[in-house]
Design an enzyme around this catalytic site. Structure first.
Site, short mmCIF file in Angstrom:
data_model
loop_
_atom_site.label_atom_id
_atom_site.label_comp_id
_atom_site.label_asym_id
_atom_site.label_seq_id
_atom_site.Cartn_x
_atom_site.Cartn_y
_atom_site.Cartn_z
CD GLU A 39 -0.70 0.44 4.57
OE1 GLU A 39 -1.94 0.37 4.66
OE2 GLU A 39 0.03 -0.55 4.43
CG HIS A 66 -1.90 -1.13 1.20
ND1 HIS A 66 -2.23 -1.90 2.29
CD2 HIS A 66 -2.64 -1.59 0.16
CE1 HIS A 66 -3.14 -2.79 1.92
NE2 HIS A 66 -3.40 -2.62 0.64
CD GLU A 80 -1.82 -3.47 9.57
OE1 GLU A 80 -1.44 -2.31 9.33
OE2 GLU A 80 -2.58 -4.12 8.84
CG HIS A 126 0.26 -3.95 5.52
ND1 HIS A 126 -0.60 -3.57 4.53
CD2 HIS A 126 0.72 -5.18 5.18
CE1 HIS A 126 -0.67 -4.53 3.63
NE2 HIS A 126 0.12 -5.52 4.00
ZN LIG Z 1 -1.78 -1.84 4.36
#
Ligand SMILES: [Zn+2]
Length: 1041
Positions: A789, A786, A968, A883
């Site tokens: 990010e 992504h 994350e 992420h």
């Molecule tokens: Zn992500």
């Protein structure tokens, strides 16, 4: 209350034991012959049958006593025993007599209001009992009797809890009768009745049909006038409840678009704004401010974004798809951002039920492996990506034994590297660019050498420092001068290598200008950066400023000062205007338009992801031409997420060129008065009531005429990755570290997607050493699927640097594993400043089930590579995809567990029969011990249906990787551990990447070679002595995980 004779012997136990009134008691006793009926039921039955007045009054007294002494439970009990029906019946019966007896009717109405307030079906029951129009009739007969009218109004109000009943009342002109009772303060005798009328009116407006009627009859204007009058005559705050109730009416009436536009046409916004300003200094009137502000926000007319189209400025012809296919149905793209976040539900508090429904509860889907998505023959192409398995290490003396001493100095001695072919080539290339940058390359792609670039640079502040004075003077000399004068001192960063890498980066816009921070580099600032403290009422203040735009349009400059699609604006933005200058035509930049609103205020519009018309959240742009020490307000007006950590202490990041040149090359958290809220803009084509959100923040620049950069989060471009990989490759000792950079595949725009291999070179060419190397388990790490990010890239940077370092744990890791790293799965998205998608407008982390080789090549080949490892019996021991998380704090892992998923989903399957290796928790537990930003409590190991096509779930299910994770990292900061209350910086992100790698050692506890150097570094990782190095000792160690 209603009679002097009060029953005194009554006790509440759910049934009536005794009654003081002899006649009633006698009657009750007679009925109580039926054994099943409780005393309460008897009472209610007697009430319905309308006995004599005295009896009825007694019963009403008993009931009132009952209900006034007790809690809601008593009322609910009474409702369950038919209390509402009995009261309605009594009302109907009593009022139908020739001259209604108000001695009875008033207590009945009071009780009905009380009971009805808790009875959700009171409206329907009233309709059934034909009590609705009876009550309305009673009201009409008593318009002049304020006490009776109020009692009727209370009951009408509770009837309206059913919308259909409200509609019936409306159809029978109840709106007019009730509205006429709402009189201005000058005419009011009894404010209690006015309040009851306003409340009843608001209740009637629960029906859309009534709303339309009210708007049609001009009642909005009437309500506004009444509000103003009551407000004005309320010097002692006595009438606040009436004012509040009037605002409530207006809220209800503006639930339709007709109502909202009527409020605007009737001057409601201005009236509410004026009245609210007088409330601000009055603490008691505070209760009116919030509803008035909400009303203004709600009715603020929707304004389409000033764009020719919502579609991205960039489009890219996709293989197999017509160029403008995506433009035809922009609505289709709006659906996608609802599930925009990676591993979270979009709603603040996800419905538990939905969450459980999303869990995979099909045991066979959890435990059986699907067929591969491609034939096995196609996997052979990936064998090249495992050079470590074929490499013969000829440069190593086959007879020598491993050297124990570290010889880090050898990396400074260039001779040895040249023995390794691949390395030699890349080394020579980068040396070339270092010693003598190729002027051709720089001219076409490098920093500011083309015609426009020169003009642009001239406008910048650092021209005074070392910008070429004459057009003949090459830009390379400017870079040299800059570096000569200010020095490049950022570890693992080389500005010249950056220019070189950027020159090879391909983009749709053909970027020729570098953003200074990417080129110059960033060092984390020294001190901690606490989360911003939010001042009270910031949002309110911002909304008032927004409302003023509507009220005083003549004060608004409304001048476009930057437009990605209109280059002419850049030329005109010279120092003669007092506008800020904006720019974003560089890698990862994505400001589409900047509009000067007020002297120190700008609206900013972000570009949509390429080939899409949505996903605006990430931003990165340059701003210059500022005056020092003046607060500038910036509004990013087309954000899409419904909430943001910007409301919880997070700040954007800022980089000042002046500061950098003065020796402080820092991205710092900056901005005050930060607030994120829904605004009045809609897409330029005005689709389907979609709303946008404003991120507003205020920046006070330190320096006059500085050049600054503002971003959503610490930028990390594709060129930054490429140059970093080069620096890393140079930094390692090739006799000890096997470091290879290869290309997994090319992206749609033809940029290479790098794949890095890191492992330890064998100590010698002896068979046992080569055998050990070739049998090391694989670990596969990926990041930045992504593009918004960027934190994931900084975490990856930390992992890469650690793995290449001479830290004893890193050495052990290289000896224990072969690490395969794809640091950027979505280079094209990163380059073009996308937030979520690839150039095909797809979320690449939703493509893993069946990746399309033409549209999602990086995912297709990453998966192919994993299949290959699988096919040669080398399934990775660990897979982790890095992420960033926009709505949670800390760092945490998502993993996959069959048992935990089945437990959570409430599946009836007996999990005792399912065998599952609990090793999927080891890394998370280790991280909880060693990584300060990590929070085990935020982790989960559940397999959701909606995540079936993410890397984590596919790699777990299809490749059988037990330890398959998403890691994350927050954009904001931590709410636990030693970083509690602080915003995360690049240092903490890099530390997280290092910690993740360190935790891998815990998986090889039993196979690594322990020496004293390692032991002193690895005690915490291996949990050898948790007291020794435990920096998290304040955490509760006894939490059962
Ligand atoms: Zn992500």
């Amino acid at each position: 209350m209603y009679s002097n004779s009060k029953p005194s012997l009554f006790t509440w136990t759910g049934t009536l034991k005794e009654c003081a009134n002899p006649s009633m008691a006698a009657q009750s006793r007679a009925s109580m012959a039926v054994p099943s009926s409780s005393g309460l039921e008897v009472l209610l039955k007697t009430l319905q049958n309308a006995g004599d007045v005295e009896n009825t009054l007694n019963i009403l007294n008993v009931l009132d006593e009952l209900l006034s002494a007790g809690t809601d439970r008593r009322i609910h009990y009474m409702i369950s025993k038919g209390g509402s029906e009995a009261l309605l019946m009594a009302l109907v019966n009593t009022s139908r007599s020739y001259s209604p007896n108000y001695t009875l009717l008033l207590p009945i109405l009071h009780l009905l209001a009380k009971v009805g307030h808790r009875d959700r079906k009171i409206g329907v029951k009233a309709e059934k009992a034909e009590a609705v129009l009876v009550t309305l009739g009673l009201l009409r007969h008593n318009l002049k009797n304020s006490r009776r009218a109020a009692a009727c109004l209370w009951v009408i109000r509770v009837y309206c809890s059913s919308v259909s009943t409200a509609t019936v009342l409306g159809q029978n002109r109840a709106l007019d009768d009730v509205f006429n009772l709402i009189v201005p303060p000058s005419a009011a005798q009894k404010t209690r009745t006015v309040k009851a009328a306003v409340d009843a009116f608001a209740a009637l407006l629960s029906s859309k049909e009534n709303c339309r009627m009210a708007v049609g009859k001009g009642y909005i204007s009437g309500l506004l006038k009444l509000y103003e009058e009551w407000h004005m005559h309320d010097s002692e705050n006595q009438h606040l409840p009436i004012c509040q109730a009037l605002l409530h009416c207006l809220h209800r009436a503006t639930n339709t678009s007709l109502g909202r536009s009527a409020l605007v046409t009737d001057g409601g916004i201005g009236l509410l704004y004026r009245t609210t300003q007088t409330c601000l200094s009055n603490k008691a009137a505070e209760c009116l401010v919030e509803p008035a502000v909400q009303l203004m926000r709600k009715c603020y007319p929707k304004i389409p974004l000033p764009l020719p189209s919502d579609c991205s400025v960039f489009s890219f012809p996709l293989p197999g798809r017509p160029v403008d296919a995506w433009e035809d149905d922009p609505g289709a793209h709006y659906a996608s951002f609802e599930d925009d976040s990676d591993e979270e539900q979009e709603n603040e508090e996800p419905d538990c039920r939905d969450f459980e429904d999303d869990l995979e509860s099909d045991v066979s889907r959890l435990t059986t492996r699907p067929e591969p998505d491609r034939p096995r023959e196609q996997l052979q192409q990936y064998s090249e990506l495992c050079p470590e398995l074929q490499h013969d290490f000829q440069d190593l003396d086959s007879d020598s034994e491993p050297e124990e001493s570290s010889d880090d100095e050898s990396l400074l001695n260039g001779d040895s590297e040249e023995k390794i072919n691949g390395r030699k080539r890349s080394r020579v290339n980068s040396m070339n660019s270092l010693s003598a940058p190729d002027p051709e390359t720089l001219n076409s792609h490098g920093m500011n050498l083309d015609q426009d670039g020169r003009k642009y640079l001239k406008a910048q502040d650092f021209r005074r420092l070392s910008c070429p004075k004459s057009p003949e003077e090459g830009h390379s000399s400017m870079v040299d001068k800059l570096l000569e004068k200010y020095g490049a001192f950022i570890p693992h960063h080389d500005p010249r290598l950056y220019i070189d890498a950027a020159a090879h980066t391909k983009s749709i816009a053909n970027y020729s200008i570098l953003a200074f921070p990417d080129f110059w580099g960033h060092l984390p600032p020294r001190g901690p950066e606490p989360m911003a403290v939010r001042k009270p009422h910031v949002q309110r203040k911002k909304v008032f400023e927004d409302v003023q735009r509507l009220l005083c349009p003549e004060d608004i400059i409304n001048k476009v000062v930057f437009d990605m699609e209109d280059g002419s604006l850049e030329c005109t933005s010279d120092s003669t205007t007092d506008s800020l200058r904006f720019f974003s035509k560089f890698e990862s930049g994505n400001l589409r338009k900047a509009i000067h609103i007020r002297r120190y205020e700008y609206d900013l519009i972000l570009n949509a992801d390429v080939n899409s018309s949505s996903h605006h959240q990430w931003f990165y742009f340059e701003v210059s031409g500022m005056v020092a020490d003046v607060p500038y307000r910036f509004n990013v007006i087309n954000c899409e997420k419904s909430n943001s950590q910007f409301n919880y202490g997070m700040q954007p990041v800022l980089y000042s060129v002046r500061e950098a040149l003065e020796g402080r090359p820092h991205w710092v958290r900056a901005g005050t008065e930060i607030c994120y809220y829904r605004n009045h803009f809609c897409p330029s084509r005005g689709q389907r009531g979609q709303s946008f959100y404003t991120l507003t923040f205020t920046v006070t620049f330190r320096h006059e005429e500085d050049v600054c950069y503002l971003a959503y989060h610490y930028p990390y471009t594709y060129s930054a990755l490429q140059s970093h990989l080069q620096v890393l490759e140079r930094s390692v000792d090739p006799r000890k570290v096997f470091f290879r950079q290869q290309t997994l595949c090319n992206t749609l725009t033809g940029n290479a997607c790098p794949l890095i291999t890191i492992t330890a070179c064998p100590p010698s060419r002896a068979w046992r050493h080569l055998h050990q190397l070739r049998n090391r388990p694989y670990v596969v790490l990926t990041a930045r699927v992504h593009p918004g990010e960027s934190n994931a890239s900084w975490v990856m940077r930390g992992s890469l640097e650690f793995l290449c370092s001479s830290d004893p744990v890193a050495e052990s890791l290289r000896e224990a594993f072969i690490l395969k790293i794809i640091p950027m799965l979505n280079p094209d998205g990163v380059i073009h400043g996308n937030h979520r998608c690839s150039l095909s407008a797809d979320d690449l982390n939703r493509q893993w089930l069946k990746p399309n080789p033409d549209l999602s090549p990086t995912i297709y080949h990453a998966k192919g590579f994993l299949y290959y490892l699988n096919s040669i019996g080398r399934t990775p021991m660990v897979f982790c995809d890095y992420h960033g998380h926009s709505r949670k704090k800390n760092v945490f892992l998502y993993g996959c567990s069959v048992k935990e998923t089945l437990w959570q989903s409430g599946s009836p399957v007996n999990t005792a029969s399912i065998k599952e290796d609990p090793g999927y928790r080891t890394i998370a537990k280790t991280l909880d011990r060693i990584a300060p930003a990590f929070s085990f409590n935020s982790c989960n190991f559940l397999v959701e249906k909606s995540r079936a096509s993410t890397a984590r779930v596919v790699v777990w299910r299809e490749m059988g990787v037990l330890r398959s994770y998403t890691m994350e990292s927050t954009y904001n900061g931590c709410d636990q551990g030693i970083y509690k209350g602080l915003q995360t910086g690049t240092q903490e992100l890099e530390e997280t990447g290092q910690n993740f790698c360190q935790s891998l050692l815990a998986l090889r506890k039993n196979t690594i070679n322990y020496n004293s150097r390692l032991l002193s570094h690895a005690a915490a990782i291996l949990d050898l002595d948790s007291g020794l190095l435990d920096h998290k000792s304040h955490k509760n160690q006894h939490v059962v995980h």
